[in-house]
Design a protein around this motif. Structure first.
Motif, PDB file in Angstrom:
ATOM      1  N   VAL A 181       0.854  -1.188   0.000  1.00 13.98           N
ATOM      2  CA  VAL A 181       0.000   0.000   0.000  1.00 13.98           C
ATOM      3  C   VAL A 181       0.887   1.234   0.000  1.00 13.98           C
ATOM      4  O   VAL A 181       1.786   1.359   0.843  1.00 13.98           O
ATOM      5  N   LEU A 182       0.645   2.141  -0.946  1.00 17.05           N
ATOM      6  CA  LEU A 182       1.387   3.394  -1.043  1.00 17.05           C
ATOM      7  C   LEU A 182       0.388   4.526  -1.200  1.00 17.05           C
ATOM      8  O   LEU A 182      -0.429   4.514  -2.124  1.00 17.05           O
ATOM      9  N   ASN A 183       0.445   5.502  -0.291  1.00 13.22           N
ATOM     10  CA  ASN A 183      -0.472   6.644  -0.320  1.00 13.22           C
ATOM     11  C   ASN A 183      -1.935   6.200  -0.405  1.00 13.22           C
ATOM     12  O   ASN A 183      -2.746   6.794  -1.123  1.00 13.22           O
ATOM     13  N   ASP A 184      -2.259   5.125   0.321  1.00 12.87           N
ATOM     14  CA  ASP A 184      -3.618   4.580   0.429  1.00 12.87           C
ATOM     15  C   ASP A 184      -4.094   3.854  -0.822  1.00 12.87           C
ATOM     16  O   ASP A 184      -5.237   3.385  -0.864  1.00 12.87           O
TER      17      ASP A 184
ATOM     18  N   ALA B  77      -3.647  -2.801   5.005  1.00 13.53           N
ATOM     19  CA  ALA B  77      -4.218  -1.617   5.633  1.00 13.53           C
ATOM     20  C   ALA B  77      -4.103  -0.456   4.662  1.00 13.53           C
ATOM     21  O   ALA B  77      -3.004  -0.115   4.216  1.00 13.53           O
ATOM     22  N   ALA B  78      -5.250   0.151   4.296  1.00 15.83           N
ATOM     23  CA  ALA B  78      -5.259   1.259   3.334  1.00 15.83           C
ATOM     24  C   ALA B  78      -6.477   2.124   3.587  1.00 15.83           C
ATOM     25  O   ALA B  78      -7.544   1.621   3.959  1.00 15.83           O
ATOM     26  N   ALA B  79      -6.323   3.432   3.351  1.00 12.17           N
ATOM     27  CA  ALA B  79      -7.437   4.377   3.438  1.00 12.17           C
ATOM     28  C   ALA B  79      -8.201   4.229   4.758  1.00 12.17           C
ATOM     29  O   ALA B  79      -9.426   4.314   4.801  1.00 12.17           O
TER      30      ALA B  79
ATOM     31  N   LEU C 136       7.707   2.471   0.045  1.00 15.13           N
ATOM     32  CA  LEU C 136       8.549   3.266   0.910  1.00 15.13           C
ATOM     33  C   LEU C 136       8.996   4.528   0.185  1.00 15.13           C
ATOM     34  O   LEU C 136       9.478   4.465  -0.954  1.00 15.13           O
ATOM     35  N   GLY C 137       8.808   5.685   0.814  1.00 17.61           N
ATOM     36  CA  GLY C 137       9.343   6.930   0.302  1.00 17.61           C
ATOM     37  C   GLY C 137       8.849   7.337  -1.070  1.00 17.61           C
ATOM     38  O   GLY C 137       9.603   7.911  -1.850  1.00 17.61           O
TER      39      GLY C 137
END
Length: 378
Positions: A45-48, A252-254, A86-87
């Motif tokens: 998950v990246l930025n939701d 896990a997102a949003a 990541l990042g």
């Protein structure tokens, strides 16, 4: 990051555990098309936004509210074993142990570090310092814990070799947590590698998938139950019974939990509020608050970015959009959107301002010793 594992665990976990509270049944809500995620190898998950790779080599980005799935780049990912976020970038470890940095915007990838350096990795987790910096933590088959700088792939061994039996790894509250093959949960200092047991030995022996959200650890277990764990104490709360045995992965997102089921479908998990009989804990954060907006910002170079958003407008309608440009151009685009709530606009503008800027990692509190178990002992 969660490596997708479809495993069958022998044995049943007694529900009358000390410190375990029960809650009434929750539900799964399917997103997107049924079976669309069949063959998923790994997810992050990246930025939701939910990113997955499948056995046909595809990389996909999924909207966390609608389940709409978008392919990115070429079919380069059929050999992926692990996927991390990541990042602002994705990182993939392939079956030959090579690490790649992957653009979350177009799927382009670039090798990081030496070929094969991660060939013995058996589990991993991303340790973010902030929106830009962080480390990749991996456990190898010899029991060593390694910390990798994603910028250049350089890595160092952390602590002593005591992680040979790790099955799952989670980051929560800036600490690393591992679940071993015997079902025991450990709290690990990611800097020194010292660890201590949390809860009772074997409590998580039925876990087949897990994720951390808002400082809590959630596990789907082989007999179909969903548990929430307070990692500070090891206290487990039964959220739902006999529904989650088919979960190949938890994410896990949003602000919520998602599962890729054994049927290849994507589900949002709607666990219930704990029953009145559950122990009261007013200091406990609410782990199931649903976010109604997402923003994904991908650096394109030369101080240009791609921004992708979704939000509920003032009429309660879900809206999506995307644009490319400088910070000033993206800010002007956001300010021109109709029906964008003021609070959401302010969050988006802050994210645009922070995109691509280096920040120092926060100061960490000393890793506490606990009488539960001496440091450095399994």
């Amino acid at each position: 990051m969660m490596n997708i594992q479809c495993v069958c665990i022998a044995g049943m976990l007694c529900l009358a555990l000390s410190g375990t509270a029960a809650a009434q049944s929750g539900s799964w809500r399917q997103l997107g098309r049924a079976g669309e995620w069949k063959g998923t190898l790994a997810a992050a998950v990246l930025n939701d936004w939910i990113y997955t790779v499948d056995d046909k080599g595809g990389l996909y980005r999924t909207h966390p509210h609608t389940g709409q799935r978008t392919p990115l780049g070429k079919l380069d990912f059929a050999n992926a074993r692990f996927l991390f976020a990541l990042g602002g970038s994705l990182y993939a470890i392939e079956t030959d142990g090579t690490l790649y940095r992957v653009s979350a915007g177009n799927g382009a990838r670039q090798q990081v570090g030496r070929s094969g350096d991660w060939s013995n990795a058996v589990a991993g987790a991303a340790w973010p310092f902030d929106a830009r910096d962080g480390m990749l933590l991996t456990v190898e088959s010899d029991g060593g814990l390694y910390s990798t700088r994603p910028a250049d792939g350089s890595r160092v061994r952390v602590g002593i070799s005591q992680f040979r039996n790790v099955r799952f790894m989670f980051m929560a509250n800036a600490l690393l947590y591992t679940v071993e093959s015997d079902g025991t949960l450990y709290e690990v200092d990611p800097v020194m590698g010292r660890r201590q047991m949390v809860g009772s030995a074997g409590d998580w022996r039925g876990a087949i998938a897990g994720a951390s959200l808002n400082g809590r650890i959630y596990t789907a277990e082989s007999h179909g139950d969903l548990f929430e764990t307070d990692p500070a104490t090891g206290e487990r709360t039964l959220l739902s019974k006999s529904q989650y045995g088919g979960a190949a992965s938890l994410l896990a997102a949003a602000g919520g939990l998602f599962a890729i089921g054994g049927d290849g479908s994507l589900y949002r998990i709607e666990p219930p509020v704990a029953s009145p009989s559950a122990p009261a804990n007013p200091a406990r954060p609410a782990p199931r608050v649903t976010s109604q907006s997402t923003m994904n910002i991908t650096p394109l170079g030369d101080d240009r970015f791609r921004a992708e958003i979704s939000y509920l407008d003032s009429q309660g309608v879900m809206r999506t959009g995307s644009t490319e440009g400088t910070r000033e151009e993206i800010r002007a685009w956001l300010n021109g959107l109709s029906g964008l709530p003021a609070a959401t606009l302010n969050n988006y503008l802050r994210a645009v301002e922070q995109a691509g800027r280096r920040r120092l990692p926060p100061r960490r509190a000393p890793f506490p010793r606990s009488p539960r178990q001496p440091m450095g002992q399994p």
